[in-house]
Scaffold this active site. Structure first.
Site, PDB file in Angstrom:
ATOM      1  N   LYS A   1      -3.850  -1.621   1.605  1.00 25.23           N
ATOM      2  CA  LYS A   1      -4.233  -1.207   0.244  1.00 25.23           C
ATOM      3  C   LYS A   1      -5.121  -2.285  -0.386  1.00 25.23           C
ATOM      4  CE  LYS A   1       0.074   1.328  -0.032  1.00 25.23           C
ATOM      5  NZ  LYS A   1       0.965   2.102  -0.853  1.00 25.23           N
TER       6      LYS A   1
ATOM      7  N   GLY B   1       6.054   3.298  -1.447  1.00 27.70           N
ATOM      8  CA  GLY B   1       6.181   2.103  -2.280  1.00 27.70           C
ATOM      9  C   GLY B   1       7.410   2.104  -3.169  1.00 27.70           C
TER      10      GLY B   1
ATOM     11  N   HIS C   1      -5.067   9.845   1.175  1.00 29.96           N
ATOM     12  CA  HIS C   1      -3.889   9.083   0.727  1.00 29.96           C
ATOM     13  C   HIS C   1      -3.483   9.515  -0.681  1.00 29.96           C
ATOM     14  CE1 HIS C   1      -1.259   5.789  -0.395  1.00 29.96           C
ATOM     15  NE2 HIS C   1      -1.112   5.581   0.898  1.00 29.96           N
TER      16      HIS C   1
HETATM   17  C1  PEP Z   1       1.357   3.978   2.183  1.00 30.34           C
HETATM   18  O1  PEP Z   1       0.878   3.736   1.088  1.00 30.34           O
HETATM   19  O2  PEP Z   1       0.654   4.539   3.044  1.00 30.34           O
HETATM   20  C2  PEP Z   1       2.749   3.614   2.419  1.00 30.34           C
HETATM   21  C3  PEP Z   1       3.374   4.242   3.369  1.00 30.34           C
HETATM   22  O3  PEP Z   1       3.275   2.653   1.602  1.00 30.34           O
HETATM   23  P1  PEP Z   1       4.753   2.008   1.712  1.00 30.34           P
HETATM   24  O4  PEP Z   1       5.034   1.729   3.155  1.00 30.34           O
HETATM   25  O5  PEP Z   1       4.672   0.758   0.898  1.00 30.34           O
HETATM   26  O6  PEP Z   1       5.694   3.011   1.152  1.00 30.34           O
END
Ligand code: PEP
Length: 258
Positions: free
Chosen positions: A11, A174, A96
């Site tokens: 990210k 997240g 995403h």
């Molecule tokens: C993502 O944003 O693709 C993701 C899976 O984030 P996290 O692993 O932090 O949940």
């Protein structure tokens, strides 16, 4: 059997120095594990070329987090597919939920980006997933179907070898809340069923479906052991080698177990 694929979505994190250090550590761990799974890291745009240099000599692939669909030209602030392949990207993350929710990206735009990427030599990690309110209202499958049909519109079976689907329930991204192995497997089986209807069993059986949403060292193995879970897209836990390494180890263990 589909080869497991673990991708780290950094990210908007790291800086040049920390990104290079992380890439080096991921490359070392992937090399130590041997050529048993596929691994990719997706750093922010400014660090792609430097991270690529750190990955050299390893099998870890480079991915970007976005792309524009048009040929190079007058699109201030955007990046063309050719530019990503030029700096060594093998993958791009599209669809995403952060781009859908925060930047308002719709299925139609995502579809144009997927078509552009797959018309060149760029693989796509195509993210789909439902909101919490969708799941609570039993609309998960309807949402997944709409996102699949919209994102993959007019794309024929020939390009499906370049596409990986990432099932990422928005409520699990997240948040520290992970889909249960049964919830993940149920959604993945539904996605594979949709792909089968659309492209036939042979194509659908070859498409890898990754799970994403708070994947961590302590839940990776059980998630990756599900029959239709072919890897993971990892956000937060991909930002340190201490957390990402054990996820790669879990994937390698699952690959060895067959
Ligand atoms: C993502 O944003 O693709 C993701 C899976 O984030 P996290 O692993 O932090 O949940």
């Amino acid at each position: 059997m589909r080869r497991l694929f673990v991708a780290g979505n950094w990210k908007m994190n790291t800086n040049l120095a920390s990104g290079k250090e992380l890439a080096k550590a991921v490359a070392a761990e992937a090399t130590r594990l041997g050529d048993v799974i596929d691994v990719a890291v997706c750093p922010p745009f400014p660090y792609l070329a430097s991270v690529k240099t750190e990955l050299q000599g390893s099998k870890v692939k480079l991915g970007a987090q976005n792309v524009w669909f048009a040929a190079p030209g007058a699109f201030t602030g955007e990046t063309a597919v050719e530019m990503l392949t030029d700096v060594g990207c093998s993958w791009v993350i599209l669809g995403h939920s952060e781009r859908r929710q925060i930047l308002g990206e719709k299925d139609e735009l995502i579809n144009k980006k997927i078509a552009a990427a797959t018309s060149e030599d760029l693989g796509v990690i195509f993210c789909i997933g439902e909101l919490l309110e969708d799941r609570q209202a039993a609309r998960t499958e309807a949402v997944l179907e709409t996102q699949l049909a919209g994102g993959l519109a007019n794309l024929d079976a020939a390009v499906m070898g370049q596409i990986v689907i990432a099932y990422e329930p928005v409520w699990a991204i997240g948040t520290g809340v992970t889909a249960s192995p049964e919830q993940a497997e149920g959604a993945h089986a539904f996605i594979r069923g949709w792909l089968t209807k659309q492209y036939g069993a042979k194509v659908a059986d070859g498409v890898r479906i990754l799970y994403g949403g708070s994947v961590k060292a302590d839940n990776a193995e059980i998630l990756l052991s599900q029959p239709n879970v072919d890897g993971a897209l990892v956000g937060g836990a991909s930002l340190t080698a201490a957390q990402f390494g054990p996820i790669l180890q879990a994937a390698a263990k699952c690959a060895a177990a067959g």
